[in-house]
Design a protein around this motif. Structure first.
Motif, PDB file in Angstrom:
ATOM      1  N   THR A  17      34.901  34.573  41.005  1.00 17.11           N
ATOM      2  CA  THR A  17      34.310  33.529  39.806  1.00 17.11           C
ATOM      3  C   THR A  17      35.926  33.539  38.949  1.00 17.11           C
ATOM      4  N   ASP A  18      35.370  32.450  37.651  1.00 13.68           N
ATOM      5  CA  ASP A  18      36.181  32.579  36.873  1.00 13.68           C
ATOM      6  C   ASP A  18      36.698  33.185  35.763  1.00 13.68           C
ATOM      7  N   ALA A  19      36.471  34.318  36.098  1.00 11.11           N
ATOM      8  CA  ALA A  19      36.764  35.517  35.428  1.00 11.11           C
ATOM      9  C   ALA A  19      38.620  35.664  34.908  1.00 11.11           C
ATOM     10  N   ILE A  20      38.330  36.129  33.519  1.00  8.40           N
ATOM     11  CA  ILE A  20      39.880  36.354  33.603  1.00  8.40           C
ATOM     12  C   ILE A  20      40.369  37.783  33.608  1.00  8.40           C
ATOM     13  N   ILE A  21      41.184  38.079  35.437  1.00  6.96           N
ATOM     14  CA  ILE A  21      41.983  38.937  35.864  1.00  6.96           C
ATOM     15  C   ILE A  21      43.133  39.670  35.176  1.00  6.96           C
ATOM     16  N   PRO A  22      43.198  40.475  35.260  1.00  5.25           N
ATOM     17  CA  PRO A  22      44.676  40.817  34.981  1.00  5.25           C
ATOM     18  C   PRO A  22      45.991  41.674  35.530  1.00  5.25           C
ATOM     19  N   LYS A  23      46.186  41.459  35.727  1.00  6.95           N
ATOM     20  CA  LYS A  23      47.333  41.963  37.013  1.00  6.95           C
ATOM     21  C   LYS A  23      47.559  42.694  37.443  1.00  6.95           C
ATOM     22  N   TRP A  24      47.277  44.047  36.528  1.00  5.57           N
ATOM     23  CA  TRP A  24      47.539  45.627  36.509  1.00  5.57           C
ATOM     24  C   TRP A  24      46.280  45.475  37.244  1.00  5.57           C
ATOM     25  N   ALA A  25      45.314  44.882  37.410  1.00  9.20           N
ATOM     26  CA  ALA A  25      43.668  44.634  38.262  1.00  9.20           C
ATOM     27  C   ALA A  25      44.253  44.588  39.815  1.00  9.20           C
ATOM     28  N   TYR A  26      45.406  43.737  39.896  1.00 12.63           N
ATOM     29  CA  TYR A  26      45.390  43.898  40.857  1.00 12.63           C
ATOM     30  C   TYR A  26      46.687  44.718  42.054  1.00 12.63           C
ATOM     31  N   MET A  27      46.776  44.731  41.161  1.00  6.00           N
ATOM     32  CA  MET A  27      48.559  46.372  41.381  1.00  6.00           C
ATOM     33  C   MET A  27      47.320  47.445  41.290  1.00  6.00           C
ATOM     34  N   LEU A  28      46.466  48.014  40.697  1.00  3.73           N
ATOM     35  CA  LEU A  28      45.187  48.817  41.187  1.00  3.73           C
ATOM     36  C   LEU A  28      44.664  48.902  41.935  1.00  3.73           C
ATOM     37  N   VAL A  29      44.173  47.829  42.649  1.00  9.54           N
ATOM     38  CA  VAL A  29      43.604  46.964  44.430  1.00  9.54           C
ATOM     39  C   VAL A  29      45.049  47.533  45.504  1.00  9.54           C
TER      40      VAL A  29
END
Length: 169
Positions: free
Chosen positions: A70-82
């Motif tokens: 989606t076009d959501a704004i995702i902070p970079k730390w969210a990817y890091m948590l994954v």
């Protein structure tokens, strides 16, 4: 009656089948939208909880690609948590679509090849395959081969397209 001669087998032609570099690769996809409020808003506490509850073992031995569709704004730390949650299960955690991940895996595998074994050889990059090898993978393999090969072709041994022929010295 004369004997049938397989001229392809007798030739100096060496075939590189890029599809073989993808053997055994399983890519799983992780879409962050499923972990967002209304698929658009990242609420940190809920996001962290959902990640903790997720069954990460389903990615054991697989490549995991992570994206948000989606076009959501995702902070970079969210990817890091994954990555933090998936790293003990997935063979590797990559960013982007399934196609992006496949391209990256191909490049990593092609970087491990000792291309000098094709020194001064006639090389054919196999064209027909069961999977659709992306064009940029052929480009990457070509860049790896050009400094070494005498001649580079694309296609099949019985029907190929000349790509490169080193000038005679």
């Amino acid at each position: 009656m004369s004997e049938i001669v397989n001229k392809v087998k007798q030739s100096k032609l060496e075939t590189v089948d890029l599809e073989k570099f993808a053997e055994g690769i399983t890519i799983a996809e992780f879409d962050l939208k499923d972990y967002l409020f209304k698929e658009m808003i990242l609420k940190e506490k809920e996001f962290r909880e959902k990640l903790k509850e997720h069954d990460w073992s389903q990615y054991d031995g697989k490549f995991l690609t992570v994206q948000c569709s989606t076009d959501a704004i995702i902070p970079k730390w969210a990817y890091m948590l994954v990555v933090q949650h998936a790293q003990d299960h997935a063979q590797n955690v990559l960013f982007g679509s399934r196609e992006d991940a496949l391209r990256q895996i191909f490049r990593e595998k092609l970087d491990l090849v000792d291309w000098t074994k094709y020194e001064d050889r006639f090389v054919l990059l196999k064209g027909c395959s069961k999977m659709d090898v992306p064009p940029d993978v052929y480009m990457y393999a070509t860049k790896k081969l050009l400094p070494h090969v005498r001649k580079l072709m694309y296609g099949e041994a019985c029907s190929n397209v000349p790509v490169y022929n080193r000038p005679r010295k």
